[in-house]
Scaffold this motif. Structure first.
Motif, PDB file in Angstrom:
ATOM      1  N   ILE A  87      52.744  41.334  40.850  1.00 28.25           N
ATOM      2  CA  ILE A  87      52.127  42.446  41.576  1.00 28.25           C
ATOM      3  C   ILE A  87      51.803  43.605  40.645  1.00 28.25           C
ATOM      4  CG2 ILE A  87      52.526  44.196  43.352  1.00 28.25           C
ATOM      5  CD1 ILE A  87      54.236  42.095  44.832  1.00 28.25           C
ATOM      6  N   THR A  88      52.761  43.977  39.802  1.00 26.53           N
ATOM      7  CA  THR A  88      52.606  45.176  38.980  1.00 26.53           C
ATOM      8  C   THR A  88      51.686  44.958  37.787  1.00 26.53           C
ATOM      9  OG1 THR A  88      54.820  45.912  39.635  1.00 26.53           O
ATOM     10  CG2 THR A  88      53.863  46.917  37.653  1.00 26.53           C
ATOM     11  N   HIS A  89      51.859  43.856  37.092  1.00 25.54           N
ATOM     12  CA  HIS A  89      51.066  43.600  35.892  1.00 25.54           C
ATOM     13  C   HIS A  89      49.818  42.761  36.190  1.00 25.54           C
ATOM     14  CE1 HIS A  89      49.865  41.259  32.325  1.00 25.54           C
ATOM     15  NE2 HIS A  89      50.142  42.358  31.649  1.00 25.54           N
ATOM     16  N   ASP A  90      50.026  41.593  36.799  1.00 29.28           N
ATOM     17  CA  ASP A  90      48.917  40.645  36.934  1.00 29.28           C
ATOM     18  C   ASP A  90      47.805  41.169  37.845  1.00 29.28           C
ATOM     19  OD1 ASP A  90      50.593  39.176  35.364  1.00 29.28           O
ATOM     20  OD2 ASP A  90      51.032  37.634  36.865  1.00 29.28           O
ATOM     21  N   PHE A  91      48.176  41.748  39.001  1.00 27.25           N
ATOM     22  CA  PHE A  91      47.166  42.297  39.898  1.00 27.25           C
ATOM     23  C   PHE A  91      46.404  43.438  39.215  1.00 27.25           C
ATOM     24  CE2 PHE A  91      49.206  41.157  44.289  1.00 27.25           C
ATOM     25  CZ  PHE A  91      49.122  39.817  43.963  1.00 27.25           C
ATOM     26  N   THR A  92      47.153  44.301  38.539  1.00 29.41           N
ATOM     27  CA  THR A  92      46.529  45.444  37.874  1.00 29.41           C
ATOM     28  C   THR A  92      45.549  44.992  36.800  1.00 29.41           C
ATOM     29  OG1 THR A  92      48.522  46.769  38.239  1.00 29.41           O
ATOM     30  CG2 THR A  92      46.966  47.567  36.589  1.00 29.41           C
ATOM     31  N   MET A  93      45.970  44.051  35.970  1.00 28.53           N
ATOM     32  CA  MET A  93      45.122  43.632  34.863  1.00 28.53           C
ATOM     33  C   MET A  93      43.905  42.837  35.343  1.00 28.53           C
ATOM     34  SD  MET A  93      46.430  45.188  32.467  1.00 28.53           S
ATOM     35  CE  MET A  93      45.171  44.594  31.315  1.00 28.53           C
ATOM     36  N   THR A 107      36.599  56.091  34.089  1.00 36.85           N
ATOM     37  CA  THR A 107      37.938  56.604  33.821  1.00 36.85           C
ATOM     38  C   THR A 107      38.909  55.856  34.729  1.00 36.85           C
ATOM     39  OG1 THR A 107      37.167  58.805  33.182  1.00 36.85           O
ATOM     40  CG2 THR A 107      39.436  58.625  33.957  1.00 36.85           C
ATOM     41  N   PHE A 108      39.932  55.244  34.125  1.00 37.13           N
ATOM     42  CA  PHE A 108      40.893  54.440  34.883  1.00 37.13           C
ATOM     43  C   PHE A 108      42.245  55.154  34.869  1.00 37.13           C
ATOM     44  CE2 PHE A 108      43.923  51.085  35.745  1.00 37.13           C
ATOM     45  CZ  PHE A 108      43.258  50.219  36.612  1.00 37.13           C
ATOM     46  N   VAL A 109      42.773  55.454  36.062  1.00 44.13           N
ATOM     47  CA  VAL A 109      44.048  56.161  36.191  1.00 44.13           C
ATOM     48  C   VAL A 109      45.049  55.250  36.895  1.00 44.13           C
ATOM     49  CG1 VAL A 109      45.214  58.247  36.982  1.00 44.13           C
ATOM     50  CG2 VAL A 109      42.775  58.337  36.386  1.00 44.13           C
ATOM     51  N   ALA A 136      48.892  47.177  27.998  1.00 46.51           N
ATOM     52  CA  ALA A 136      47.703  46.325  28.147  1.00 46.51           C
ATOM     53  C   ALA A 136      46.496  47.134  28.613  1.00 46.51           C
ATOM     54  CB  ALA A 136      48.000  45.194  29.131  1.00 46.51           C
ATOM     55  N   LEU A 137      46.714  48.083  29.502  1.00 50.55           N
ATOM     56  CA  LEU A 137      45.607  48.908  29.993  1.00 50.55           C
ATOM     57  C   LEU A 137      44.986  49.737  28.877  1.00 50.55           C
ATOM     58  CD1 LEU A 137      47.043  50.177  33.395  1.00 50.55           C
ATOM     59  CD2 LEU A 137      45.093  48.642  33.092  1.00 50.55           C
TER      60      LEU A 137
END
Length: 229
Positions: A87-93, A107-109, A136-137
């Protein structure tokens, strides 16, 4: 500005959405989530999407945005590292990699958390995963990436957490949170503070990528002053 919000039905996301719809310079807001926000505003469109590991089917609706406010997240309580990472890493990436390709001037926040572990080596599971996600972001080719690390967050304007244990905790602490926010500016923020700070980042940016509670507070005050002026 055209703003994209992930996680707009969560506690932080609700606050961010509220401030976006109150901002005179925001012309369009699109949310992406598994359920609609339920709010009615001519500038708002809720895009319902189920699979947060694959955004190919909605790429046409993810172009042309100035900023993305990524508020999607979950508590690590009772979760395995694998599930929390998904949820935290894979969905975000998955979302961020798609958006970086479609909106290179964006711009990504990202809403992270206080005590996030940038080394990715610490003992605290959630802090390692958040740190891995932050790192990674920062490697993605956006115009700018900002990582918000709030500590205690006070929900305002009728906003409530979706997590039952947090709702109970906030009910107990409600009488204390306002004075604590005044006395401990490096510890307590409101949902309004976070929303205003995100808008300030989208509009003007900031000197540093990683923003702790005190930095977020200062940004939110700057946004208020700019609107008043």
């Amino acid at each position: 500005m055209r703003i994209l919000i992930f996680g707009a039905t969560g506690m932080v996301g609700q606050g961010v959405l509220r401030e976006c719809l109150r901002a005179p310079d925001v012309q369009y807001v699109q949310t992406v989530g598994r359920t609609p926000t339920g709010q009615l505003d001519p500038r708002l469109y809720d895009l319902v999407h189920r699979d947060f590991t694959d955004f190919r089917s909605i790429e046409g609706s993810l172009r042309g945005f100035d900023a993305c406010f990524f508020c999607l997240g979950t508590s690590s309580l009772g979760m395995s590292e694998a599930d929390y990472t998904r949820i935290t890493h894979d969905f975000t990436m998955a979302a961020a990699q798609t958006l970086a390709r479609l909106n290179p001037r964006m711009t990504f926040v990202f809403v992270s958390g206080a005590s996030t572990d940038s080394t990715e080596q610490g003992r605290t599971m959630w802090a390692r995963v958040k740190g891995r996600t932050e790192n990674a972001l920062q490697r993605l080719p956006f115009k700018a990436v900002y990582l918000m690390r709030p500590a205690v967050i006070q929900p305002l304007h009728g906003i409530r957490s979706k997590t039952r244990i947090y709702r109970a905790l906030y009910a107990l602490l409600a009488p204390l949170l306002t004075p604590l926010r005044m006395l401990l500016p490096s510890l307590v923020l409101s949902t309004q503070d976070i929303g205003l700070a995100m808008l300030a980042l989208a509009r003007e940016g900031a000197a540093q990528q990683v923003l702790e509670t005190r930095d977020i507070r200062e940004l939110s005050r700057h946004k208020i002053e700019a609107v008043v002026a």
